[in-house]
Scaffold this active site. Structure first.
Site, PDB file in Angstrom:
ATOM      1  N   TYR A  49     -29.970   7.684  43.387  1.00  0.00           N
ATOM      2  CA  TYR A  49     -28.585   7.196  43.312  1.00  0.00           C
ATOM      3  C   TYR A  49     -27.755   7.756  44.466  1.00  0.00           C
ATOM      4  O   TYR A  49     -27.907   8.903  44.867  1.00  0.00           O
ATOM      5  CB  TYR A  49     -27.940   7.567  41.970  1.00  0.00           C
ATOM      6  CG  TYR A  49     -28.439   6.730  40.796  1.00  0.00           C
ATOM      7  CD1 TYR A  49     -29.249   5.618  40.976  1.00  0.00           C
ATOM      8  CD2 TYR A  49     -28.086   7.060  39.491  1.00  0.00           C
ATOM      9  CE1 TYR A  49     -29.701   4.864  39.901  1.00  0.00           C
ATOM     10  CE2 TYR A  49     -28.534   6.307  38.402  1.00  0.00           C
ATOM     11  CZ  TYR A  49     -29.346   5.210  38.619  1.00  0.00           C
ATOM     12  OH  TYR A  49     -29.798   4.472  37.549  1.00  0.00           O
ATOM     13  N   SER A 153     -38.269   3.420  32.408  1.00  0.00           N
ATOM     14  CA  SER A 153     -37.200   2.441  32.547  1.00  0.00           C
ATOM     15  C   SER A 153     -37.794   1.156  33.111  1.00  0.00           C
ATOM     16  O   SER A 153     -38.699   1.219  33.954  1.00  0.00           O
ATOM     17  CB  SER A 153     -36.118   2.975  33.485  1.00  0.00           C
ATOM     18  OG  SER A 153     -35.055   2.058  33.592  1.00  0.00           O
ATOM     19  N   TRP A 202     -28.837  -0.294  30.358  1.00  0.00           N
ATOM     20  CA  TRP A 202     -28.074  -0.234  31.621  1.00  0.00           C
ATOM     21  C   TRP A 202     -27.323  -1.534  31.915  1.00  0.00           C
ATOM     22  O   TRP A 202     -27.673  -2.590  31.415  1.00  0.00           O
ATOM     23  CB  TRP A 202     -28.928   0.205  32.792  1.00  0.00           C
ATOM     24  CG  TRP A 202     -30.135  -0.583  33.245  1.00  0.00           C
ATOM     25  CD1 TRP A 202     -31.427  -0.367  32.848  1.00  0.00           C
ATOM     26  CD2 TRP A 202     -30.183  -1.630  34.227  1.00  0.00           C
ATOM     27  NE1 TRP A 202     -32.267  -1.231  33.510  1.00  0.00           N
ATOM     28  CE2 TRP A 202     -31.538  -2.014  34.367  1.00  0.00           C
ATOM     29  CE3 TRP A 202     -29.225  -2.273  35.002  1.00  0.00           C
ATOM     30  CZ2 TRP A 202     -31.959  -3.015  35.251  1.00  0.00           C
ATOM     31  CZ3 TRP A 202     -29.630  -3.273  35.889  1.00  0.00           C
ATOM     32  CH2 TRP A 202     -30.975  -3.641  35.997  1.00  0.00           C
ATOM     33  N   LEU A 210     -19.029  -9.266  34.300  1.00  0.00           N
ATOM     34  CA  LEU A 210     -18.380  -9.853  33.138  1.00  0.00           C
ATOM     35  C   LEU A 210     -16.897 -10.115  33.427  1.00  0.00           C
ATOM     36  O   LEU A 210     -16.303 -11.048  32.909  1.00  0.00           O
ATOM     37  CB  LEU A 210     -18.525  -8.889  31.945  1.00  0.00           C
ATOM     38  CG  LEU A 210     -18.172  -9.416  30.567  1.00  0.00           C
ATOM     39  CD1 LEU A 210     -18.999 -10.641  30.207  1.00  0.00           C
ATOM     40  CD2 LEU A 210     -18.395  -8.322  29.526  1.00  0.00           C
ATOM     41  N   PHE A 211     -16.313  -9.255  34.266  1.00  0.00           N
ATOM     42  CA  PHE A 211     -14.889  -9.389  34.589  1.00  0.00           C
ATOM     43  C   PHE A 211     -14.667 -10.195  35.866  1.00  0.00           C
ATOM     44  O   PHE A 211     -13.666 -10.876  35.998  1.00  0.00           O
ATOM     45  CB  PHE A 211     -14.247  -8.012  34.773  1.00  0.00           C
ATOM     46  CG  PHE A 211     -14.480  -7.109  33.607  1.00  0.00           C
ATOM     47  CD1 PHE A 211     -13.682  -7.192  32.474  1.00  0.00           C
ATOM     48  CD2 PHE A 211     -15.527  -6.192  33.615  1.00  0.00           C
ATOM     49  CE1 PHE A 211     -13.912  -6.381  31.392  1.00  0.00           C
ATOM     50  CE2 PHE A 211     -15.762  -5.386  32.525  1.00  0.00           C
ATOM     51  CZ  PHE A 211     -14.957  -5.477  31.410  1.00  0.00           C
TER      52      PHE A 211
HETATM   53  P1  NAP Z   1     -21.667  -1.605  33.884  1.00  0.00           P
HETATM   54  O1  NAP Z   1     -20.801  -0.997  32.817  1.00  0.00           O
HETATM   55  O2  NAP Z   1     -22.328  -2.884  33.577  1.00  0.00           O
HETATM   56  O3  NAP Z   1     -20.787  -1.861  35.206  1.00  0.00           O
HETATM   57  C1  NAP Z   1     -19.939  -0.877  35.698  1.00  0.00           C
HETATM   58  C2  NAP Z   1     -19.018  -1.522  36.696  1.00  0.00           C
HETATM   59  O4  NAP Z   1     -18.117  -2.351  35.973  1.00  0.00           O
HETATM   60  C3  NAP Z   1     -18.202  -0.515  37.470  1.00  0.00           C
HETATM   61  O5  NAP Z   1     -18.108  -0.921  38.818  1.00  0.00           O
HETATM   62  C4  NAP Z   1     -16.854  -0.584  36.785  1.00  0.00           C
HETATM   63  O6  NAP Z   1     -15.793  -0.291  37.663  1.00  0.00           O
HETATM   64  C5  NAP Z   1     -16.807  -2.025  36.366  1.00  0.00           C
HETATM   65  N1  NAP Z   1     -15.890  -2.169  35.219  1.00  0.00           N
HETATM   66  C6  NAP Z   1     -15.922  -1.509  34.059  1.00  0.00           C
HETATM   67  N2  NAP Z   1     -14.901  -1.886  33.266  1.00  0.00           N
HETATM   68  C7  NAP Z   1     -14.212  -2.790  33.964  1.00  0.00           C
HETATM   69  C8  NAP Z   1     -13.057  -3.564  33.673  1.00  0.00           C
HETATM   70  N3  NAP Z   1     -12.401  -3.445  32.509  1.00  0.00           N
HETATM   71  N4  NAP Z   1     -12.615  -4.420  34.629  1.00  0.00           N
HETATM   72  C9  NAP Z   1     -13.266  -4.548  35.799  1.00  0.00           C
HETATM   73  N5  NAP Z   1     -14.378  -3.844  36.129  1.00  0.00           N
HETATM   74  C10 NAP Z   1     -14.847  -2.961  35.210  1.00  0.00           C
HETATM   75  O7  NAP Z   1     -22.702  -0.490  34.260  1.00  0.00           O
HETATM   76  P2  NAP Z   1     -23.555  -0.169  35.627  1.00  0.00           P
HETATM   77  O8  NAP Z   1     -22.768   0.756  36.466  1.00  0.00           O
HETATM   78  O9  NAP Z   1     -24.066  -1.391  36.256  1.00  0.00           O
HETATM   79  O10 NAP Z   1     -24.759   0.609  34.982  1.00  0.00           O
HETATM   80  C11 NAP Z   1     -24.502   1.711  34.126  1.00  0.00           C
HETATM   81  C12 NAP Z   1     -25.464   2.821  34.375  1.00  0.00           C
HETATM   82  O11 NAP Z   1     -26.782   2.365  34.065  1.00  0.00           O
HETATM   83  C13 NAP Z   1     -25.574   3.316  35.825  1.00  0.00           C
HETATM   84  O12 NAP Z   1     -24.579   4.266  36.147  1.00  0.00           O
HETATM   85  C14 NAP Z   1     -26.941   3.950  35.816  1.00  0.00           C
HETATM   86  O13 NAP Z   1     -26.854   5.243  35.252  1.00  0.00           O
HETATM   87  C15 NAP Z   1     -27.718   3.045  34.879  1.00  0.00           C
HETATM   88  N6  NAP Z   1     -28.537   2.042  35.597  1.00  0.00           N
HETATM   89  C16 NAP Z   1     -29.887   2.110  35.467  1.00  0.00           C
HETATM   90  C17 NAP Z   1     -30.685   1.177  36.089  1.00  0.00           C
HETATM   91  C18 NAP Z   1     -32.181   1.266  35.918  1.00  0.00           C
HETATM   92  O14 NAP Z   1     -32.915   0.558  36.618  1.00  0.00           O
HETATM   93  N7  NAP Z   1     -32.664   2.093  35.031  1.00  0.00           N
HETATM   94  C19 NAP Z   1     -30.126   0.151  36.877  1.00  0.00           C
HETATM   95  C20 NAP Z   1     -28.736   0.091  36.981  1.00  0.00           C
HETATM   96  C21 NAP Z   1     -27.953   1.040  36.328  1.00  0.00           C
HETATM   97  P3  NAP Z   1     -14.754   0.912  37.320  1.00  0.00           P
HETATM   98  O15 NAP Z   1     -15.375   2.178  37.781  1.00  0.00           O
HETATM   99  O16 NAP Z   1     -13.530   0.543  38.098  1.00  0.00           O
HETATM  100  O17 NAP Z   1     -14.516   0.882  35.841  1.00  0.00           O
END
Ligand code: NAP
Length: 292
Positions: A49, A153, A202, A210-211
């Site tokens: 990351y 994962s 994840w 979504l937004f």
């Molecule tokens: P997510 O919750 O789907 O997306 C997060 C993004 O959405 C952020 O950029 C956030 O921005 C935005 N967001 C959240 N609330 C919002 C709102 N009300 N309006 C507009 N934008 C909003 O999660 P993700 O970051 O993609 O993934 C979550 C975690 O899963 C990662 O941190 C990682 O630890 C893990 N992951 C694992 C894998 C894997 O292959 N195992 C792959 C991807 C991710 P803000 O910061 O501005 O809220």
């Protein structure tokens, strides 16, 4: 501790995007403290990351406030060799050899300023994985006290079963959101439920799509989810988390937000139980057609 005695917090905080948050060390400490105050005690990392720099940003905060470490579970991942300035591989590839897993685990321990990782996941299925050999690596690193628990994962049900036969796996960390339904049908969540191995989820908000996305599926989902969210008196993010949490495999959704308010939206979903009709209305809006 047996795998079943160890649990993650109901909501897990993901650190994939921590570098983008541009927080000072003090702000990172405060962010962790606020997450803990909300009951989010599990933190999801990966060696790669932030171009291999995210773990160290979190570790810097733990070094500044070492007492925090005992109040949390640290999760990280390894197994992807990602090209980077300091890693000039010809291509990106996967490596679950003993030497590579050990090297990355030891690097994560240094980055995070900790003696032990609570949970380490193999990030992606390695086609060249020798399950028996990898299980030996797991056992050795566990014996050395470096890793307490293991998981995977993005593994298919058969890939999980293969490795799980050689070494107990705590979880399969999978993608699931109203925008991405594959895990509902590909057997991974069925297996999680069958084995009582609670999955981690994840991108529960589709990485923010979504937004922000304006394709047909996202537009349809937003319209449907906005109507439902109003009825439950919650916002769209909370509804998406509640939709994931409604699955009987008892998933741990992982947040991706840098905002404390965003963490609060996720935690608020723990108090919501979606009606099956509403859950299916979201499924229907995602697919663009009714159930058969
Ligand atoms: P997510 O919750 O789907 O997306 C997060 C993004 O959405 C952020 O950029 C956030 O921005 C935005 N967001 C959240 N609330 C919002 C709102 N009300 N309006 C507009 N934008 C909003 O999660 P993700 O970051 O993609 O993934 C979550 C975690 O899963 C990662 O941190 C990682 O630890 C893990 N992951 C694992 C894998 C894997 O292959 N195992 C792959 C991807 C991710 P803000 O910061 O501005 O809220």
């Amino acid at each position: 501790m047996s795998p079943s005695a160890f649990t993650l917090s109901p909501i897990v905080a993901g650190l994939w995007r921590v570098k983008d948050w541009n927080l000072s060390v003090d702000e990172r400490v405060r962010w962790i403290e606020q997450a803990l105050e909300l009951g989010i005690t599990s933190f999801d990392h990966a060696d790669i990351y932030g171009d291999y720099q995210a773990e160290a940003l979190f570790g810097e905060a733990l070094k500044a406030a070492p007492a925090l470490r005992q109040r949390m579970q640290l999760i990280t991942k390894c197994g992807i060799r990602l090209r980077s300035a300091n890693r000039p591989y010809r291509i990106n590839y996967y490596d679950t050899s003993a030497a590579y897993v050990r090297a990355q685990v030891e690097q994560s321990l240094r980055n995070l300023h900790t003696e032990q990782l609570d949970l380490v996941l193999i990030h992606r299925p390695d086609y060249l994985m020798d399950a028996a050999a990898l299980a030996d690596t797991f056992a050795t690193l566990t014996r050395e006290g470096k890793v307490a628990h293991w998981g995977v994962s993005n593994h298919s049900a058969s890939q999980f079963a293969l490795l799980n036969q050689h070494h107990p796996l705590l979880t399969n960390q999978l993608e699931l959101s109203p925008l991405h339904l594959a895990a509902l049908d590909d057997g991974t969540l069925d297996q999680a439920q069958q084995l009582g191995a609670r999955p981690m989820i994840w991108s529960p908000l589709g990485g923010g799509r979504l937004f922000s996305a304006d394709d047909e599926q996202a537009t349809r989902l937003r319209a449907e989810m906005t109507r439902i969210a109003e009825r439950y008196n919650i916002n769209l993010a909370t509804l998406a988390f509640a939709w994931v949490l409604r699955h009987p495999s008892r998933p741990h959704p992982i947040t991706g937000t840098g905002r404390i308010e965003g963490l609060r939206d996720a935690v608020a979903a723990l108090a919501v139980t979606l009606d099956a009709e509403d859950w299916y209305a979201i499924w229907t809006a995602s697919k663009g057609h009714s159930v058969p």
